[in-house]
Design a protein around this motif. Structure first.
Motif, PDB file in Angstrom:
ATOM      1  N   VAL A  72       0.839  -1.155  -0.134  1.00  0.00           N
ATOM      2  CA  VAL A  72       0.072   0.109   0.058  1.00  0.00           C
ATOM      3  C   VAL A  72       0.945   1.215   0.043  1.00  0.00           C
ATOM      4  O   VAL A  72       0.667   2.105  -0.830  1.00  0.00           O
ATOM      5  CB  VAL A  72      -0.838   0.012   1.259  1.00  0.00           C
ATOM      6  CG1 VAL A  72      -1.705   1.142   1.256  1.00  0.00           C
ATOM      7  CG2 VAL A  72      -1.995  -1.131   1.043  1.00  0.00           C
ATOM      8  N   LEU A  73       1.918   1.231   0.944  1.00  0.00           N
ATOM      9  CA  LEU A  73       2.874   2.402   0.834  1.00  0.00           C
ATOM     10  C   LEU A  73       3.674   2.659  -0.401  1.00  0.00           C
ATOM     11  O   LEU A  73       3.654   3.680  -0.891  1.00  0.00           O
ATOM     12  CB  LEU A  73       3.909   2.271   1.898  1.00  0.00           C
ATOM     13  CG  LEU A  73       3.356   2.371   3.462  1.00  0.00           C
ATOM     14  CD1 LEU A  73       4.283   2.014   4.477  1.00  0.00           C
ATOM     15  CD2 LEU A  73       2.778   3.659   3.526  1.00  0.00           C
ATOM     16  N   MET A  74       3.946   1.448  -1.321  1.00  0.00           N
ATOM     17  CA  MET A  74       4.702   1.442  -2.295  1.00  0.00           C
ATOM     18  C   MET A  74       3.554   2.156  -3.545  1.00  0.00           C
ATOM     19  O   MET A  74       4.059   2.799  -4.271  1.00  0.00           O
ATOM     20  CB  MET A  74       5.260   0.347  -2.644  1.00  0.00           C
ATOM     21  CG  MET A  74       6.469  -0.200  -1.998  1.00  0.00           C
ATOM     22  SD  MET A  74       7.051  -1.655  -2.644  1.00  0.00           S
ATOM     23  CE  MET A  74       6.060  -2.898  -2.052  1.00  0.00           C
ATOM     24  N   ALA A  75       2.527   1.682  -3.433  1.00  0.00           N
ATOM     25  CA  ALA A  75       1.586   1.943  -4.655  1.00  0.00           C
ATOM     26  C   ALA A  75       1.227   3.763  -4.271  1.00  0.00           C
ATOM     27  O   ALA A  75       1.157   4.519  -5.159  1.00  0.00           O
ATOM     28  CB  ALA A  75       0.129   1.380  -4.494  1.00  0.00           C
ATOM     29  N   ARG A  76       1.247   4.180  -3.237  1.00  0.00           N
ATOM     30  CA  ARG A  76       0.965   5.552  -2.703  1.00  0.00           C
ATOM     31  C   ARG A  76       2.458   6.178  -3.200  1.00  0.00           C
ATOM     32  O   ARG A  76       1.979   7.485  -3.535  1.00  0.00           O
ATOM     33  CB  ARG A  76       0.699   5.845  -1.278  1.00  0.00           C
ATOM     34  CG  ARG A  76       0.353   7.200  -1.077  1.00  0.00           C
ATOM     35  CD  ARG A  76      -0.103   7.356   0.580  1.00  0.00           C
ATOM     36  NE  ARG A  76      -1.076   6.379   0.870  1.00  0.00           N
ATOM     37  CZ  ARG A  76      -1.169   5.697   2.211  1.00  0.00           C
ATOM     38  NH1 ARG A  76      -0.168   5.927   2.842  1.00  0.00           N
ATOM     39  NH2 ARG A  76      -2.115   4.934   2.096  1.00  0.00           N
TER      40      ARG A  76
END
Length: 103
Positions: free
Chosen positions: A28-32
């Motif tokens: 999720v953090l990488m996508a953001r």
């Protein structure tokens, strides 16, 4: 251009495992980060009213793969590929858009 990066969680991964939770949170953090930082320049790419939707997911439980899931100009595809290459992400190789199982 509106950029949306969606983390895709593999359905065959056991959700009760603490490592899996950590990996999912990291995805999720990488996508953001991909959406808000690395692909920020795409927002100014013509035509401004178009959308680009990108899926990212783990493969082999370690690496990250990406796939653009809508029709966009070749220049947008090239920019996404360049930024993802810099991050060490590999292109998601499937023939269909809704195939989320391993390659």
């Amino acid at each position: 251009m509106t950029i949306t990066v969606l983390p895709i969680i593999e359905p065959d991964i056991k959700p009760g495992d603490p490592l899996v939770k950590e990996m999912n949170d990291q995805l999720v953090l990488m996508a953001r980060a991909l959406q808000d930082q690395h692909l920020k320049e795409l927002e100014l790419m013509e035509p401004l009213f178009e959308d680009i939707v990108i899926y990212i997911s783990y493969y082999n439980k370690q690496g990250v793969r990406w796939k653009i899931v809508n029709d966009v100009p070749e220049s947008a595809i090239a920019e996404v590929a360049e930024q993802c290459d810099k991050l060490g992400y590999v292109r998601w190789k499937t023939a269909t858009l809704n195939a989320f199982n391993r390659d």
